[in-house]
Design an enzyme around this catalytic site. Structure first.
Site, PDB file in Angstrom:
ATOM      1  N   TYR A   1       0.833  -1.200   0.000  1.00 17.49           N
ATOM      2  CA  TYR A   1       0.000   0.000   0.000  1.00 17.49           C
ATOM      3  C   TYR A   1       0.870   1.253   0.000  1.00 17.49           C
ATOM      4  O   TYR A   1       1.992   1.253   0.505  1.00 17.49           O
ATOM      5  CB  TYR A   1      -0.935  -0.019   1.216  1.00 17.49           C
ATOM      6  CG  TYR A   1      -1.713  -1.316   1.315  1.00 17.49           C
ATOM      7  CD1 TYR A   1      -2.688  -1.636   0.374  1.00 17.49           C
ATOM      8  CD2 TYR A   1      -1.440  -2.237   2.327  1.00 17.49           C
ATOM      9  CE1 TYR A   1      -3.393  -2.829   0.449  1.00 17.49           C
ATOM     10  CE2 TYR A   1      -2.138  -3.440   2.415  1.00 17.49           C
ATOM     11  CZ  TYR A   1      -3.105  -3.734   1.458  1.00 17.49           C
ATOM     12  OH  TYR A   1      -3.793  -4.919   1.530  1.00 17.49           O
TER      13      TYR A   1
ATOM     14  N   THR B   1      -7.636   0.188  17.640  1.00 15.10           N
ATOM     15  CA  THR B   1      -8.378   0.380  18.891  1.00 15.10           C
ATOM     16  C   THR B   1      -9.080   1.734  18.937  1.00 15.10           C
ATOM     17  O   THR B   1      -9.525   2.171  19.988  1.00 15.10           O
ATOM     18  CB  THR B   1      -7.452   0.242  20.112  1.00 15.10           C
ATOM     19  OG1 THR B   1      -6.413   1.229  20.034  1.00 15.10           O
ATOM     20  CG2 THR B   1      -6.842  -1.138  20.176  1.00 15.10           C
TER      21      THR B   1
END
Length: 332
Positions: free
Chosen positions: A166, A240
């Site tokens: 990426y 998270t």
């Protein structure tokens, strides 16, 4: 469980109705979330609501590979194919900008000197994007991950993206095999880790007291943030923070790094808000632990010394405990 879920849906529905009745309803956007309730009187979604208020964040509620988790050491499985992590700095020190984001102390690396890691559970090389700190309002809490139900005073998270597949972090974060996050527990001691001392000494940390404050740091040696151990624990999980994409491989180092009580106190004096707003400490910037859902927690700690591979090893028969330094010890 069903009753609790129905209650959440009812509360959520009431909130949506309430908001839609207000002409100046807050717009749902990427930054509209919090770790804890705010006192200004306006609703900002805390972790239990992240997946309900924005359809793009639905994995926060329905995902099956969410992070953080409680690491039960009795459930760890020794994997002999986990090689040591390789850190490549090109032999150079690096620079970055330290930010108060209102939620974290964030050190974002410059692009001049790149830091890559490989090995361990990684198939690809990953590039360091950001270092993020989580910490508690009290010494007995602050880490996002737990070890046998116990929290540490804080947690350093080194966030890397897969630069082989990426082009940038944003693309990698929503893509398979996109992220690797190295997690290091923080523990309070008489002396501090050399790298954290650069970030948390009084002259530096006071430069980012308020939200959106930033301060440039140069001449950083990334190797100094790592504790002196090649042992780690790894599992497949998620970011998270919203949108909680399940694209992260977590690597938890098997030894903490240390900060002083004064440095922890300085962290707790950082504000979530800007100077003109009420002071709210950034501490307790932690997402609660999430269900493991039968995920495999692997480690390169050879507790059995029998060299058995991951599928055949009966790790649950062994008992572990955390010693005072935070390392895992086999309890015979």
């Amino acid at each position: 469980m069903d009753i609790i879920w129905e209650l959440v849906i009812i509360l959520h529905a009431n909130f949506i109705i309430c908001v839609s009745a207000q002409p100046n309803a807050p717009k749902i956007h990427d930054g509209w979330w919090a770790y804890k309730e705010v006192v200004q009187g306006s609703f900002v979604p805390v972790p239990s609501f992240w997946g309900l208020v924005n359809s793009a964040w639905n994995l926060c509620s329905v995902g099956k590979r969410q992070s953080p988790i409680n690491i039960e050491t009795s459930h760890m499985i020794f994997d002999p194919f986990l090689t040591p992590i390789r850190l490549n700095t090109g032999g150079r020190k690096v620079g970055g900008t330290m930010y108060n984001t209102g939620r974290h102390v964030s050190l974002r690396m410059d692009k001049e000197h790149l830091v890559n890691i490989s090995g361990g559970p990684m198939t690809y090389s990953h590039r360091l994007e950001e270092i993020r700190l989580h910490f508690g309002s009290e010494d007995g809490q602050g880490s996002e991950h737990l070890l046998n139900g116990q929290a540490f005073s804080g947690e350093v998270q080194l966030i890397h993206y897969n630069h082989e597949l990426y082009t940038n972090y944003t693309e990698a974060a929503k893509s398979p095999n996109g992220l690797v996050i190295v997690s290091i527990f923080m523990k309070i001691a008489e002396t501090s880790n050399a790298f954290l001392n650069r970030m948390l000494n009084r002259d530096t940390i006071t430069r980012i007291t308020y939200k959106n404050d930033a301060y440039l740091l140069m001449g950083l040696n990334i190797e100094e943030i790592y504790p002196e151990t090649s042992s780690f624990i790894t599992y497949d999980g998620s970011m998270t923070i919203p949108p909680c994409f399940e694209t992260a491989t977590w690597i938890l180092m098997n030894k903490p790094v240390y900060i002083t009580q004064m440095q922890m106190h300085s962290l707790r004096l950082l504000s979530q808000n800007q100077p003109s707003q009420i002071f709210l400490s950034m501490s307790d910037n932690i997402r609660p632990v999430q269900p493991l859902n039968n995920r495999c927690i692997r480690t390169n700690i050879n507790f059995s010394m029998q060299g058995k591979d991951c599928p055949n090893n009966r790790a649950q028969k062994l008992q572990y405990r955390a010693n005072i330094s935070g390392q895992l010890l086999h309890k015979m």
